[in-house]
Design a protein around this motif. Structure first.
Motif, short mmCIF file in Angstrom:
data_model
loop_
_atom_site.label_atom_id
_atom_site.label_comp_id
_atom_site.label_asym_id
_atom_site.label_seq_id
_atom_site.Cartn_x
_atom_site.Cartn_y
_atom_site.Cartn_z
N THR A 84 -9.50 6.40 -1.46
CA THR A 84 -8.69 7.61 -1.57
C THR A 84 -9.01 8.46 -0.35
N ILE A 85 -7.99 8.72 0.45
CA ILE A 85 -8.17 9.35 1.76
C ILE A 85 -7.43 10.68 1.80
N GLU A 86 -8.13 11.71 2.26
CA GLU A 86 -7.53 13.05 2.33
C GLU A 86 -7.37 13.49 3.78
N ILE A 131 -12.95 10.21 3.51
CA ILE A 131 -12.98 9.26 2.39
C ILE A 131 -13.47 10.02 1.15
N GLN A 132 -12.53 10.34 0.26
CA GLN A 132 -12.86 11.12 -0.93
C GLN A 132 -13.07 10.26 -2.17
N GLY A 133 -12.62 9.02 -2.12
CA GLY A 133 -12.81 8.11 -3.23
C GLY A 133 -13.03 6.70 -2.72
N ILE A 142 -5.52 3.42 0.09
CA ILE A 142 -5.45 2.16 0.84
C ILE A 142 -6.35 1.14 0.15
N THR A 143 -5.85 -0.08 -0.01
CA THR A 143 -6.71 -1.19 -0.42
C THR A 143 -7.13 -1.92 0.85
N ASP A 175 0.82 -1.21 0.00
CA ASP A 175 0.00 0.00 0.00
C ASP A 175 0.86 1.26 0.00
N ASP A 176 0.23 2.34 -0.42
CA ASP A 176 0.83 3.66 -0.29
C ASP A 176 1.07 3.95 1.19
#
Length: 306
Positions: A80-82, A61-63, A97-98, A43-44
């Motif tokens: 996709t987390i901001e 949680i943006q995506g 994150i997966t 993961d990133d």
């Protein structure tokens, strides 16, 4: 067949984080690091790009995309987390994150109000508590009662982190088990003072009324919007095997009834995924393609009127 964790129609008796688009969450780097080490995922890692991140960061949680987890074929989500705390070194930046179903690993993303309530509970030594242990190979699990036997940071590298800060000793079990506060529940009323957040009840009632009208129309006008057909195929094995999640108007309606949704974004996201699945599944049917387009227009008009 085990029911997908991403297809629940109502909240469970125990707490665990199941992502919805628009959620505000607390991100615990310590837990994420431990998870990556144990799962060998690539993961990133935001701490490699952003120096000075706090032990606990407020994020959104943006995506949210659904897929299948490599190796297992189980449904999972790509988030996709901001970072949204303007005092954070990461403010405005995002990472991905997966997230598969975490059966035997604690949440390192925690819905904000649940996190805040669990911290405010201020568990102390000798407090009685309950912890839900989930079955690994099937649905369900069981409650285990115990007491807090110690309160201390799990790692000196993360002195401000509540991650597995509470050591629990269970009845009939002499060993110690580290837990995070959002895993702990009072032995009396499990959900005092916290309740699952949900959308405004007035908006919920309006949406339910619109959906009831849509279903009634569908029975009268030869399923003009393809709703009945989609409700039917969403339960068939070829549809289930083709898509990680199988949303339908009926699933959305039941979730609304059960106060499952935390934001309007989450409802709209389910509807968007439903339409994308339907367009793919019925791509060779001219009739259903037209109906799905009408359904898409209906959804757009309905949300625009709220």
């Amino acid at each position: 067949m085990k029911y997908s964790w991403l297809m629940l129609l109502e909240h469970e008796d125990s707490y665990r984080y199941i992502p919805q688009l628009g959620d505000e969450v607390m991100y615990l780097r310590q837990g994420h690091e431990e998870y990556l080490k144990g799962s060998r995922q690539l993961d990133d890692c935001p701490w490699n790009r952003i120096k000075g991140l706090k032990d606990v960061e407020l994020c959104k949680i943006q995506g949210l995309d659904y897929t299948t987890f490599r190796g297992s074929g189980e449904s999972c989500c790509k988030l996709t987390i901001e970072f949204i705390d303007d005092t954070s070194r990461g403010f405005g930046r995002t990472f991905m994150i997966t997230l598969p179903e975490l059966v035997n690993f604690p949440d390192f993303l925690v819905e904000r109000t649940r996190f805040e309530a669990s911290i405010d509970r201020n568990w102390t030594n000798r407090d009685k508590c309950k912890v839900w242990w989930r079955n690994e190979l099937e649905e369900g699990g069981s409650w285990w009662e115990g007491r807090v036997s110690a309160v201390k940071p799990k790692s000196l590298d993360f002195p401000e982190s509540p991650w597995e800060k509470y050591v629990i000793q269970y009845k009939n079990d002499g060993s110690d088990h580290p837990h995070s506060p959002w895993e702990l529940h009072d032995t009396g009323n499990l959900w005092v003072p916290w309740k699952h957040p949900h959308i405004d009840l007035g908006i919920k009632d309006k949406l339910l009324s619109e959906l009831d009208n849509l279903l009634e129309l569908s029975h009268r006008n030869q399923d003009r919007y393809g709703v009945l057909k989609l409700n039917s195929v969403a339960e068939k094995s070829d549809f289930i095997n083709r898509f990680p999640v199988q949303f339908s108007i009926e699933v959305i309606r039941i979730r609304l009834e059960n106060n499952y949704y935390r934001t309007l974004e989450a409802i709209r996201h389910d509807a968007t995924v439903m339409l994308a699945n339907a367009q793919s599944y019925f791509s060779k049917s001219t009739d259903m393609t037209k109906k799905i387009r009408r359904l898409s227009d209906w959804i757009e008009q309905t949300f625009s009127s709220l």
